[in-house]
Design an enzyme around this catalytic site. Structure first.
Site, short mmCIF file in Angstrom:
data_model
loop_
_atom_site.label_atom_id
_atom_site.label_comp_id
_atom_site.label_asym_id
_atom_site.label_seq_id
_atom_site.Cartn_x
_atom_site.Cartn_y
_atom_site.Cartn_z
N LYS A 185 51.98 1.14 93.06
CA LYS A 185 51.45 0.72 94.35
C LYS A 185 52.50 -0.12 95.06
O LYS A 185 52.89 -1.18 94.59
CB LYS A 185 50.17 -0.09 94.13
CG LYS A 185 49.60 -0.66 95.42
CD LYS A 185 48.24 -1.28 95.19
CE LYS A 185 47.71 -1.93 96.45
NZ LYS A 185 46.38 -2.52 96.24
N LYS A 197 50.78 5.26 95.57
CA LYS A 197 50.18 4.81 96.81
C LYS A 197 51.21 4.01 97.61
O LYS A 197 51.80 3.11 97.02
CB LYS A 197 48.97 3.93 96.47
CG LYS A 197 48.32 3.26 97.63
CD LYS A 197 47.27 2.29 97.14
CE LYS A 197 46.77 1.54 98.36
NZ LYS A 197 46.03 0.38 98.02
C1 PBG Z 1 43.19 -3.83 97.55
C2 PBG Z 1 43.52 -2.51 98.14
C3 PBG Z 1 44.29 -2.24 99.29
C4 PBG Z 1 44.22 -0.86 99.48
C5 PBG Z 1 43.44 -0.33 98.46
N1 PBG Z 1 43.02 -1.37 97.63
C6 PBG Z 1 45.00 -3.17 100.20
C7 PBG Z 1 46.10 -3.98 99.71
O1 PBG Z 1 46.53 -3.90 98.56
O2 PBG Z 1 46.59 -4.79 100.50
C8 PBG Z 1 44.87 -0.11 100.61
C9 PBG Z 1 44.18 1.14 101.01
C10 PBG Z 1 44.51 1.66 102.34
O3 PBG Z 1 45.37 1.14 103.08
O4 PBG Z 1 43.87 2.66 102.70
N2 PBG Z 1 44.09 -4.32 96.63
ZN ZN Z 2 43.71 -6.55 96.22
#
Ligand code: PBG
Ligand code: ZN
Length: 326
Positions: free
Chosen positions: A197, A250
């Protein structure tokens, strides 16, 4: 060699479908949904036209509608009424996600319910776990946050979640959650780890949608540097060794090189087409600059071609409809 070899021979309209290497089906799709504890009606998300914050009372109906369209899996995010430094509302038996899971499983038992495991929607500071002081100021306390993730995982699984998906990017999160689930007799609940991520600017619209923006700082100290492909493979490999059942990359569309490499590890891989990817396509389409359906379907096929077994996308319901029309 040319002129005997002519690749265009197989591209004629009648032959083309027979030589399609990559197919997208409704089995590949996961639809993210936002449930808001204090919403009385569905609230449009301004930065993501066509997406809503749903009241809990609609949970069964929303899932039923998706199932009718052929969607088999959903990923849940919750927006709680109360937030604090310890994310207490994330582990409450009657928390927003716990209630959403129960309502959906009661209304549509066959729907695969995946719950996002993170604290950022539940903390008042907006970070993904518990904080402590460091020489650089407040920062995520990795090991204290692991204990919180264990409790959230068991709470979601006990409410009926079919799969849990930790997105907090803590070191050791998969091992800690696996241990906790097994100890709580939830050994059959798989872990879909947000293994690679990245700290992406494409999460912007999500933070409005989930009300998970942070009061200070950023997520650079726990999410990955977009420049680091080898590190993404290493992160994913570690999650595999800790017991992850499904890996994830992601965002999706601009990280396809990472996806192709993570796929080689051998586990099923999910790709998350994130909020910013959705909003960019949507905005260009609403301006009449691109053909929405064609761009979305091209993005789906490209994500699969790069190696995704599953695609998490806010376009899931539209894609299902478009596949059905074909
Ligand atoms: C929470 C989370 C996020 C997303 C999914 N789970 C945001 C982040 O990490 O700041 C992003 C999903 C999206 O942008 O569609 N940790
Ligand atoms: Zn988070």
């Amino acid at each position: 060699m040319f002129p005997q070899t002519r690749l265009r021979r197989l591209r004629r309209q009648s032959l083309r479908p027979l030589f399609t290497e990559t197919a997208v089906t409704t089995n590949d799709l996961i639809m993210p949904l936002f449930f808001a504890e204090d919403a009385a009606k569905k609230v449009p998300i301004a930065s993501m036209p066509g997406q809503f914050r749903w009241p809990l009372a609609y949970a069964g109906a929303v899932a039923g509608d998706l199932a009718t369209n052929g969607i088999k899996a959903i990923l849940l995010f919750g927006i709680p009424k109360t937030k604090d430094a310890a994310a207490s509302s994330a582990v409450s038996k009657h928390g927003v996600i716990q209630e959403a899971i129960r309502a959906i499983k009661a209304a549509v038992p066959g729907m695969v319910v995946i719950s996002d495991l993170c604290a950022c929607e539940y903390t008042d500071h907006g970070h993904c776990g518990i904080l402590h002081e460091s020489s650089d100021g407040p920062e995520l306390d990795n090991d204290a946050s692991l204990e919180l993730m264990q409790r959230i995982a068991v709470s979601h699984a006990s409410a009926g979640a079919d799969i849990v998906a930790p997105s907090c990017m803590l070191d050791g999160m998969v091992m800690a959650i696996r241990e906790a689930l097994d100890a709580a007799k939830c050994g059959n609940v798989p872990i879909m780890s947000y293994s690679a991520k990245f700290a992406s600017a494409l999460y912007g619209p999500f933070r409005e949608a989930a009300d998970s923006g942070f009061a200070f700082g950023d997520r650079l100290a726990y999410q990955m540097n977009p420049a680091n492909g080898r590190e993404a493979v290493r992160e994913s490999e570690l999650d595999l060794e800790e017991g992850a059942d499904i890996l994830m990359v992601k965002p999706a569309g601009i990280y396809l090189d990472v996806l192709a490499k993570v796929k080689e590890l051998g586990l099923p891989v999910a790709a998350y087409q994130v909020s910013g990817e959705y909003s960019m396509i949507k905005a260009a389409a609403q301006n009449g600059w691109i053909d929405e359906k064609r761009v979305v379907m091209e993005s789906m096929v490209s994500i699969k071609r790069a190696g995704a077994d599953l695609i998490i996308t806010y376009y899931a319901q539209d894609v299902a409809r478009w596949l059905h029309e074909q």
